[in-house]
Design a protein around this motif. Structure first.
Motif, PDB file in Angstrom:
ATOM      1  N   VAL A  22      31.348   9.313  25.019  1.00  0.00           N
ATOM      2  CA  VAL A  22      32.285   9.159  26.126  1.00  0.00           C
ATOM      3  C   VAL A  22      32.614   7.671  26.201  1.00  0.00           C
ATOM      4  N   VAL A  23      33.912   7.360  26.149  1.00  0.00           N
ATOM      5  CA  VAL A  23      34.368   5.976  26.197  1.00  0.00           C
ATOM      6  C   VAL A  23      35.257   5.816  27.415  1.00  0.00           C
ATOM      7  N   ASP A  33      41.749  11.005  13.019  1.00  0.00           N
ATOM      8  CA  ASP A  33      41.615  12.159  12.133  1.00  0.00           C
ATOM      9  C   ASP A  33      40.150  12.584  12.211  1.00  0.00           C
ATOM     10  N   GLU A  34      39.708  13.459  11.317  1.00  0.00           N
ATOM     11  CA  GLU A  34      38.343  13.976  11.409  1.00  0.00           C
ATOM     12  C   GLU A  34      37.275  12.975  10.994  1.00  0.00           C
ATOM     13  N   GLU A  35      37.688  11.833  10.408  1.00  0.00           N
ATOM     14  CA  GLU A  35      36.712  10.842   9.961  1.00  0.00           C
ATOM     15  C   GLU A  35      36.780   9.513  10.703  1.00  0.00           C
ATOM     16  N   GLU A  36      37.860   9.286  11.469  1.00  0.00           N
ATOM     17  CA  GLU A  36      37.990   8.001  12.149  1.00  0.00           C
ATOM     18  C   GLU A  36      38.922   8.106  13.347  1.00  0.00           C
ATOM     19  N   ILE A  37      38.511   7.460  14.437  1.00  0.00           N
ATOM     20  CA  ILE A  37      39.349   7.353  15.634  1.00  0.00           C
ATOM     21  C   ILE A  37      39.457   5.868  15.955  1.00  0.00           C
ATOM     22  N   VAL A  38      40.692   5.377  16.091  1.00  0.00           N
ATOM     23  CA  VAL A  38      40.939   3.976  16.400  1.00  0.00           C
ATOM     24  C   VAL A  38      41.600   3.922  17.765  1.00  0.00           C
ATOM     25  N   MET A  39      41.015   3.160  18.683  1.00  0.00           N
ATOM     26  CA  MET A  39      41.551   3.091  20.038  1.00  0.00           C
ATOM     27  C   MET A  39      41.543   1.661  20.556  1.00  0.00           C
ATOM     28  N   ALA A  43      38.048  -3.888  26.029  1.00  0.00           N
ATOM     29  CA  ALA A  43      37.154  -4.832  25.355  1.00  0.00           C
ATOM     30  C   ALA A  43      37.581  -5.094  23.916  1.00  0.00           C
ATOM     31  N   GLY A  44      38.766  -4.625  23.500  1.00  0.00           N
ATOM     32  CA  GLY A  44      39.240  -4.810  22.135  1.00  0.00           C
ATOM     33  C   GLY A  44      39.399  -3.478  21.432  1.00  0.00           C
ATOM     34  N   THR A  45      39.735  -3.537  20.156  1.00  0.00           N
ATOM     35  CA  THR A  45      39.937  -2.324  19.366  1.00  0.00           C
ATOM     36  C   THR A  45      38.588  -1.758  18.955  1.00  0.00           C
ATOM     37  N   LEU A  46      38.395  -0.468  19.213  1.00  0.00           N
ATOM     38  CA  LEU A  46      37.160   0.224  18.866  1.00  0.00           C
ATOM     39  C   LEU A  46      37.470   1.260  17.798  1.00  0.00           C
ATOM     40  N   VAL A  47      36.691   1.228  16.708  1.00  0.00           N
ATOM     41  CA  VAL A  47      36.827   2.194  15.625  1.00  0.00           C
ATOM     42  C   VAL A  47      35.570   3.051  15.613  1.00  0.00           C
ATOM     43  N   VAL A  48      35.752   4.367  15.743  1.00  0.00           N
ATOM     44  CA  VAL A  48      34.654   5.324  15.700  1.00  0.00           C
ATOM     45  C   VAL A  48      34.749   6.040  14.361  1.00  0.00           C
ATOM     46  N   THR A  73      29.474   5.509  12.938  1.00  0.00           N
ATOM     47  CA  THR A  73      29.657   4.083  13.215  1.00  0.00           C
ATOM     48  C   THR A  73      30.511   3.855  14.458  1.00  0.00           C
ATOM     49  N   LEU A  74      30.218   2.759  15.127  1.00  0.00           N
ATOM     50  CA  LEU A  74      31.031   2.236  16.221  1.00  0.00           C
ATOM     51  C   LEU A  74      31.279   0.782  15.876  1.00  0.00           C
ATOM     52  N   LEU A  75      32.547   0.398  15.727  1.00  0.00           N
ATOM     53  CA  LEU A  75      32.883  -0.944  15.284  1.00  0.00           C
ATOM     54  C   LEU A  75      33.968  -1.523  16.174  1.00  0.00           C
ATOM     55  N   TYR A  76      33.730  -2.725  16.672  1.00  0.00           N
ATOM     56  CA  TYR A  76      34.748  -3.434  17.450  1.00  0.00           C
ATOM     57  C   TYR A  76      35.447  -4.438  16.554  1.00  0.00           C
ATOM     58  N   GLU A  77      36.765  -4.472  16.651  1.00  0.00           N
ATOM     59  CA  GLU A  77      37.533  -5.526  16.011  1.00  0.00           C
ATOM     60  C   GLU A  77      37.795  -6.562  17.089  1.00  0.00           C
ATOM     61  N   ASP A  78      37.353  -7.782  16.839  1.00  0.00           N
ATOM     62  CA  ASP A  78      37.525  -8.843  17.826  1.00  0.00           C
ATOM     63  C   ASP A  78      38.990  -9.177  17.997  1.00  0.00           C
TER      64      ASP A  78
END
Length: 94
Positions: A22-23, A33-39, A43-48, A73-78
Protein backbone atom coordinates in the motif's frame (compact mmCIF):
# COMPACT_ATOMS: atom_id res chain seq x y z
CA UNK A 1 -3.63 8.31 9.35
CA UNK A 2 -5.58 11.41 8.19
CA UNK A 3 -3.79 14.08 6.25
CA UNK A 4 -3.20 17.41 7.94
CA UNK A 5 -3.31 19.24 4.62
CA UNK A 6 -4.97 17.70 1.58
CA UNK A 7 -2.59 19.65 -0.68
CA UNK A 8 0.48 18.10 0.94
CA UNK A 9 -0.01 14.33 0.94
CA UNK A 10 2.32 12.33 3.14
CA UNK A 11 4.22 9.49 1.50
CA UNK A 12 4.05 6.13 3.19
CA UNK A 13 4.76 2.50 2.26
CA UNK A 14 3.22 -0.53 3.91
CA UNK A 15 4.52 -3.90 2.73
CA UNK A 16 2.78 -7.05 3.92
CA UNK A 17 4.78 -10.24 3.35
CA UNK A 18 6.19 -9.08 -0.01
CA UNK A 19 2.81 -9.86 -1.55
CA UNK A 20 0.77 -6.73 -0.82
CA UNK A 21 1.94 -3.13 -0.93
CA UNK A 22 0.00 0.00 0.00
CA UNK A 23 1.52 3.30 -1.11
CA UNK A 24 0.18 6.70 -0.07
CA UNK A 25 1.26 10.05 -1.46
CA UNK A 26 0.87 8.82 -5.06
CA UNK A 27 0.49 11.63 -7.57
CA UNK A 28 0.47 9.66 -10.84
CA UNK A 29 1.03 6.16 -12.20
CA UNK A 30 3.44 6.63 -15.09
CA UNK A 31 3.34 3.06 -16.39
CA UNK A 32 2.71 -0.48 -15.26
CA UNK A 33 2.78 -4.10 -16.35
CA UNK A 34 3.05 -7.44 -14.55
CA UNK A 35 6.76 -6.93 -13.78
CA UNK A 36 7.07 -3.22 -13.00
CA UNK A 37 5.00 -0.29 -11.76
CA UNK A 38 6.42 3.23 -12.03
CA UNK A 39 4.70 5.99 -10.09
CA UNK A 40 5.31 9.61 -9.16
CA UNK A 41 4.97 10.16 -5.42
CA UNK A 42 5.42 13.15 -3.17
CA UNK A 43 8.86 11.68 -2.29
CA UNK A 44 10.00 11.15 -5.91
CA UNK A 45 9.59 8.45 -8.53
CA UNK A 46 9.03 4.98 -7.07
CA UNK A 47 9.64 1.83 -9.12
CA UNK A 48 8.10 -1.41 -7.84
CA UNK A 49 9.53 -4.56 -9.43
CA UNK A 50 8.30 -8.11 -9.19
CA UNK A 51 6.21 -10.76 -10.88
CA UNK A 52 2.47 -11.02 -11.43
CA UNK A 53 1.99 -7.44 -10.18
CA UNK A 54 -1.54 -6.10 -10.24
CA UNK A 55 -2.99 -2.78 -9.16
CA UNK A 56 -5.77 -3.75 -6.80
CA UNK A 57 -6.92 -0.24 -5.96
CA UNK A 58 -6.01 3.19 -7.27
CA UNK A 59 -7.34 6.38 -5.74
CA UNK A 60 -5.44 9.38 -7.05
CA UNK A 61 -7.79 11.80 -5.30
CA UNK A 62 -6.70 10.27 -1.99
CA UNK A 63 -3.20 9.49 -3.28
CA UNK A 64 -3.37 5.76 -2.51
CA UNK A 65 -2.33 2.72 -4.54
CA UNK A 66 -2.60 -0.98 -3.64
CA UNK A 67 -0.35 -3.50 -5.38
CA UNK A 68 -0.74 -7.29 -5.22
CA UNK A 69 1.75 -9.87 -6.51
CA UNK A 70 5.26 -11.02 -5.75
CA UNK A 71 7.21 -7.85 -4.90
CA UNK A 72 10.98 -8.10 -5.40
CA UNK A 73 12.24 -4.51 -5.41
CA UNK A 74 11.31 -1.00 -4.32
CA UNK A 75 13.51 1.67 -5.89
CA UNK A 76 13.37 5.44 -5.61
CA UNK A 77 14.75 7.62 -8.36
CA UNK A 78 16.08 10.78 -6.76
CA UNK A 79 14.78 14.09 -7.96
CA UNK A 80 17.58 15.93 -9.74
CA UNK A 81 17.75 19.69 -9.26
CA UNK A 82 18.78 22.13 -11.95
CA UNK A 83 19.12 21.16 -15.60
CA UNK A 84 19.84 17.46 -15.04
CA UNK A 85 17.75 14.48 -15.98
CA UNK A 86 14.32 14.04 -14.45
CA UNK A 87 12.32 10.87 -14.00
CA UNK A 88 12.46 7.69 -16.02
CA UNK A 89 9.99 8.76 -18.68
CA UNK A 90 11.70 12.12 -19.15
CA UNK A 91 15.01 10.33 -19.73
CA UNK A 92 13.42 7.90 -22.18
CA UNK A 93 11.35 10.38 -24.17
CA UNK A 94 13.34 13.54 -23.73
Amino acid sequence: MPYEDAGAMQHRLELDGRERLVVSGVEEVERFDEEEIVMATTAGTLVVGGTQLHIGKLNLDGGELHVDGSIHTLLYEDKVSGGGHGGLLRRLFG
